[in-house]
Design an enzyme around this catalytic site. Sequence first.
Site, PDB file in Angstrom:
ATOM      1  N   CYS A  72       0.865  -1.185   0.000  1.00 34.57           N
ATOM      2  CA  CYS A  72       0.000   0.000   0.000  1.00 34.57           C
ATOM      3  C   CYS A  72       0.894   1.225   0.000  1.00 34.57           C
ATOM      4  CB  CYS A  72      -0.860   0.026   1.265  1.00 34.57           C
ATOM      5  SG  CYS A  72      -1.791  -1.454   1.523  1.00 34.57           S
ATOM      6  N   HIS A  75      12.704 -34.045 -33.569  1.00 34.11           N
ATOM      7  CA  HIS A  75      11.466 -34.292 -34.353  1.00 34.11           C
ATOM      8  C   HIS A  75      11.062 -33.061 -35.153  1.00 34.11           C
ATOM      9  CE1 HIS A  75      11.077 -38.017 -32.087  1.00 34.11           C
ATOM     10  NE2 HIS A  75      11.435 -37.310 -31.039  1.00 34.11           N
ATOM     11  N   LYS A  79       8.608 -14.206 -22.375  1.00 33.38           N
ATOM     12  CA  LYS A  79       9.203 -12.939 -21.922  1.00 33.38           C
ATOM     13  C   LYS A  79       9.922 -12.259 -23.082  1.00 33.38           C
ATOM     14  CE  LYS A  79       7.440 -12.194 -18.819  1.00 33.38           C
ATOM     15  NZ  LYS A  79       6.498 -13.208 -18.635  1.00 33.38           N
ATOM     16  N   ASN A 122       0.965   0.101   6.140  1.00 31.64           N
ATOM     17  CA  ASN A 122       1.355  -0.709   4.976  1.00 31.64           C
ATOM     18  C   ASN A 122       2.116  -1.900   5.521  1.00 31.64           C
ATOM     19  OD1 ASN A 122       2.198  -1.767   2.536  1.00 31.64           O
ATOM     20  ND2 ASN A 122       3.988  -0.421   2.412  1.00 31.64           N
ATOM     21  N   GLY A 123       1.634  -3.105   5.227  1.00 30.17           N
ATOM     22  CA  GLY A 123       2.317  -4.321   5.707  1.00 30.17           C
ATOM     23  C   GLY A 123       1.281  -5.365   6.085  1.00 30.17           C
ATOM     24  N   GLU A 139       7.424 -10.976 -25.865  1.00 29.62           N
ATOM     25  CA  GLU A 139       6.475  -9.899 -25.570  1.00 29.62           C
ATOM     26  C   GLU A 139       7.163  -8.564 -25.291  1.00 29.62           C
ATOM     27  OE1 GLU A 139       3.981 -10.173 -22.078  1.00 29.62           O
ATOM     28  OE2 GLU A 139       5.415 -11.441 -21.056  1.00 29.62           O
ATOM     29  N   ARG A 169       1.223   1.872  -6.047  1.00 32.80           N
ATOM     30  CA  ARG A 169       1.496   0.880  -4.998  1.00 32.80           C
ATOM     31  C   ARG A 169       0.201   0.172  -4.573  1.00 32.80           C
ATOM     32  NH1 ARG A 169       6.247   1.308  -2.259  1.00 32.80           N
ATOM     33  NH2 ARG A 169       5.299   0.319  -0.460  1.00 32.80           N
ATOM     34  N   TRP A 187      -3.724  -1.609  -1.250  1.00 34.47           N
ATOM     35  CA  TRP A 187      -3.640  -2.829  -2.048  1.00 34.47           C
ATOM     36  C   TRP A 187      -4.041  -3.936  -1.090  1.00 34.47           C
ATOM     37  CZ3 TRP A 187      -2.957  -3.921  -7.092  1.00 34.47           C
ATOM     38  CH2 TRP A 187      -2.711  -5.235  -7.442  1.00 34.47           C
ATOM     39  N   LYS A 203      -2.168  -5.218 -19.804  1.00 34.06           N
ATOM     40  CA  LYS A 203      -1.781  -5.899 -18.568  1.00 34.06           C
ATOM     41  C   LYS A 203      -2.814  -6.942 -18.175  1.00 34.06           C
ATOM     42  CE  LYS A 203       0.614  -6.959 -15.012  1.00 34.06           C
ATOM     43  NZ  LYS A 203       1.759  -7.873 -15.269  1.00 34.06           N
ATOM     44  N   GLU A 232       8.243 -20.054 -20.661  1.00 37.92           N
ATOM     45  CA  GLU A 232       8.112 -18.747 -20.000  1.00 37.92           C
ATOM     46  C   GLU A 232       9.214 -17.802 -20.471  1.00 37.92           C
ATOM     47  OE1 GLU A 232       6.034 -17.087 -18.607  1.00 37.92           O
ATOM     48  OE2 GLU A 232       7.123 -15.505 -17.557  1.00 37.92           O
TER      49      GLU A 232
HETATM   50  C1  AGP Z   1       2.731 -12.427 -19.214  1.00 39.72           C
HETATM   51  O1  AGP Z   1       3.966 -11.739 -19.165  1.00 39.72           O
HETATM   52  C2  AGP Z   1       1.714 -11.712 -20.068  1.00 39.72           C
HETATM   53  N1  AGP Z   1       1.523 -10.382 -19.642  1.00 39.72           N
HETATM   54  C3  AGP Z   1       0.421 -12.502 -20.198  1.00 39.72           C
HETATM   55  O2  AGP Z   1       0.727 -13.727 -20.815  1.00 39.72           O
HETATM   56  C4  AGP Z   1      -0.352 -12.795 -18.904  1.00 39.72           C
HETATM   57  O3  AGP Z   1       0.338 -13.752 -18.142  1.00 39.72           O
HETATM   58  C5  AGP Z   1      -1.729 -13.366 -19.268  1.00 39.72           C
HETATM   59  O4  AGP Z   1      -2.446 -12.388 -19.983  1.00 39.72           O
HETATM   60  C6  AGP Z   1      -2.542 -13.809 -18.059  1.00 39.72           C
HETATM   61  O5  AGP Z   1      -2.807 -12.714 -17.235  1.00 39.72           O
HETATM   62  P1  AGP Z   1      -3.391 -13.011 -15.763  1.00 39.72           P
HETATM   63  O6  AGP Z   1      -2.332 -13.735 -15.016  1.00 39.72           O
HETATM   64  O7  AGP Z   1      -3.676 -11.658 -15.189  1.00 39.72           O
HETATM   65  O8  AGP Z   1      -4.630 -13.838 -15.920  1.00 39.72           O
END
Ligand code: AGP
Length: 609
Positions: free
Chosen positions: A2, A505, A486, A100-101, A489, A27, A74, A604, A482
Amino acid sequence: MCGIFGYIGRKEALPFLIEGLKKLEYRGYDSAGVATIKGGKIQLSKCVGKISFLEDKLAQKPLTGKIGIGHTRWATHGQPSDENSHPHQDCKSELAVVHNGIIENYQELKIQLSGRGHRFLSSTDTEVLAHLIEENYQGDLLSAVRKTIETVRGTYAMAVISKSDPKKIVVARSGSPLIIGLGENELFLSSDIPAMLKYTSRVIYLENGELAVMTPGGVKVFDLKGKEIAKEIDLISWDPESAEKGGYAHFMLKEIHEQPNAIRKTIAGRIQPDSHKIHFDELTMTKEEMRTINRVVFTACGTSWHAGLIGEYLFEQFARLPTEVEYAAEFRYRHPIIDKNTLVIAITQSGETADTLGAVWEARAQGAKTIAICNVVGSTIARESDGVIYTNAGPEIGVASTKAFTTQLTVIYLLALLFGKVREIISESEATKLIQDLIEIPDKLEKVLLGEEGIAKIAGKFYQATNSLYLGRGKGFPIALEGALKLKEVSYIHAEGYPAAEMKHGPIALIDKNMPVVILAFAGRRYEKVLGNIEEVKARGGQVIAIATEGDDAIARQADEVLYIPNTTEALSPLLAAVPLQIFAYYIALKRGCHVDQPRNLAKSVTVE
Ligand code: AGP
């Protein structure tokens, strides 16, 4: 996480409080509130929603006074709501607290206080602080706060004002940041520097176990015994923009570095210190209900889906439960065969991803039990699932998920151990050892982060690639996926994660000197096989960047570059291995001039199907 802010001086406090909270909104932003003192009375205004909602409320009924505190929330304990917003007050509304905590022992304290006649208005952990200070107040606010701190366990950055002591703000800090700004005949307090940088660049950092009394004439700092401490005044040279990111160039880098503490917060209050017993406050599922589960399905999207892949390994390894992982968008339309003995675990940082939400609705329609692993308290999925476990990572602003991923893995690891113990698959002693391995992870992650410069250098050699392959076996495979995501994206380089054994394969046809190949080669049952894959790539002129376990010198003779991670139990290596790949992707994107925090075409939270 927070944000708290405070002002004491010769001007009206409210404008400073609102301005400061806006700067701290990243935050936490699910609710906000302020309190001031005027004419020996506490004035208070708070509400659920963003700070703009509070501003609308204050426009109707402003607060006055030259001393005030504020909070932007938060949520960790207690849904976002008007009554759970800060500041919180005592029974007689004679004081106000922002915090906050996490107060880990708040439930036992709340029972004791209620037994002594205190009336609680919220379901937060923070409110116990207000009633404890009320009880401990005997004419001096500082000693009342000091006595309160002696009884609480957990983390706090708190600010307290009282009508009985109207000329001061008392603050205390342990585990959450709190900085005091020194202006001209006015003082500020804040969780982060950016919120007060526009008024002063002279600051005092409060350390863990320190308290301070702020008055218009100045500030005095004390230790927990009440002994005054001399403190240095620091001069901040940051510009306000970079300060919002805590001095980091981007939120993504800041959140990468927040991971050790984020994992500490994920663990906090969930492992009993002595017995190493695992307990999730917010999980209502009983042990008997856990025993009825004969199958687990993880469902998620993107990075969260990768966390589910690791979960499959962990649940099968520690709980011997048949486990599958499903893309949420596929699961929700496939008429899955599930029933009341199936546990569907939805993983989502935002708690608002449309497909993951849809998967939960489908699972519930079919009678399955559902748990959400989520980072946003009170998010839609938290309300739509039978149970929820919060990752407590704090807001993740960067579009590329980093600390959310490693805290998801932390929760999944603990949950797999809990099911393993309940199903009597793993013994107490095995669980204790595995829990101790997890407790050591944050310090090991700190070590990985120390390698940032070296990783940046390696990124500088590969940032002009147009394609790349990420390979792994076993638990290394989800991390290959993963790492590839990264890179894709944030740098827009085409990157593909693949099971290393599948190279022969097809994908091996892609290998040439322009194709960097990242290979997860940390210690584990399949290590020898992975060495073979490195040979296959090298034999075709490919360049290999290996993620390996510290002490493995042999791999340096085979791979072109090696990123080392500390040794840990194999089940936790993925958590460590993900971090060098986050840093690698970040620096490649930087070299390519990409907008790291808001990559093109991405959001996001994907709230549409
Ligand atoms: C991950 O770096 C991406 N931003 C994206 O794949 C994300 O993980 C996905 O949209 C799922 O989001 P969520 O965890 O909020 O459901």
